[in-house]
Enzyme design. Sequence first.
Site: not given
Ligand code: CMP
Length: 139
Positions: A10, A50, A113, A116, A127
């Site tokens: 990311k 998403y 984070n 993904h 995906e």
């Molecule tokens: P990902 O696995 O990419 O799939 C959905 C994403 O939503 C997840 O990783 C997080 O990065 C994001 N996400 C989940 N919870 C939150 C949150 N509380 N605030 C912002 N982003 C979030």
Amino acid sequence: AIQRTFSIIKPDATRRNLTGAINAKIEAAGLRIVAQKRIHMTPAQAGQFYAVHKERPFYGELCEFMASAPVVVQVLEGENAIAKYREVMGATDPAAADAGTIRKEFALSKGENSVHGSDAPETAAEEIAYFFAGIELVG
Ligand code: CMP
């Protein structure tokens, strides 16, 4: 069984030059990177990816973030690749992630984070197909 999973490095991670460090963890876990490219999504492209999270309060923020800088999209292959990569990534919230995982070491927050990974075989296939043509997957 041998599986393929879809991964995104990311924007928070590409900005900090962590692509190589994350790939080292992926390869150390026995996963092979069978396709990889760096792209810069528009918010609409991130929104389509998403779409399953459309109703969540963080959806807008998530799409803006994913379009805020380049990402590296990847296909990883190996024994039990989907579950194995989720182990290597660690929990969504880095504060809850196990020691040694990508998110424990590198992630900044639940949103920023670093990576993904697909959550199931059907989503992995969807995906992968969203970002790659079959001819780009090189075992
Ligand atoms: P990902 O696995 O990419 O799939 C959905 C994403 O939503 C997840 O990783 C997080 O990065 C994001 N996400 C989940 N919870 C939150 C949150 N509380 N605030 C912002 N982003 C979030």
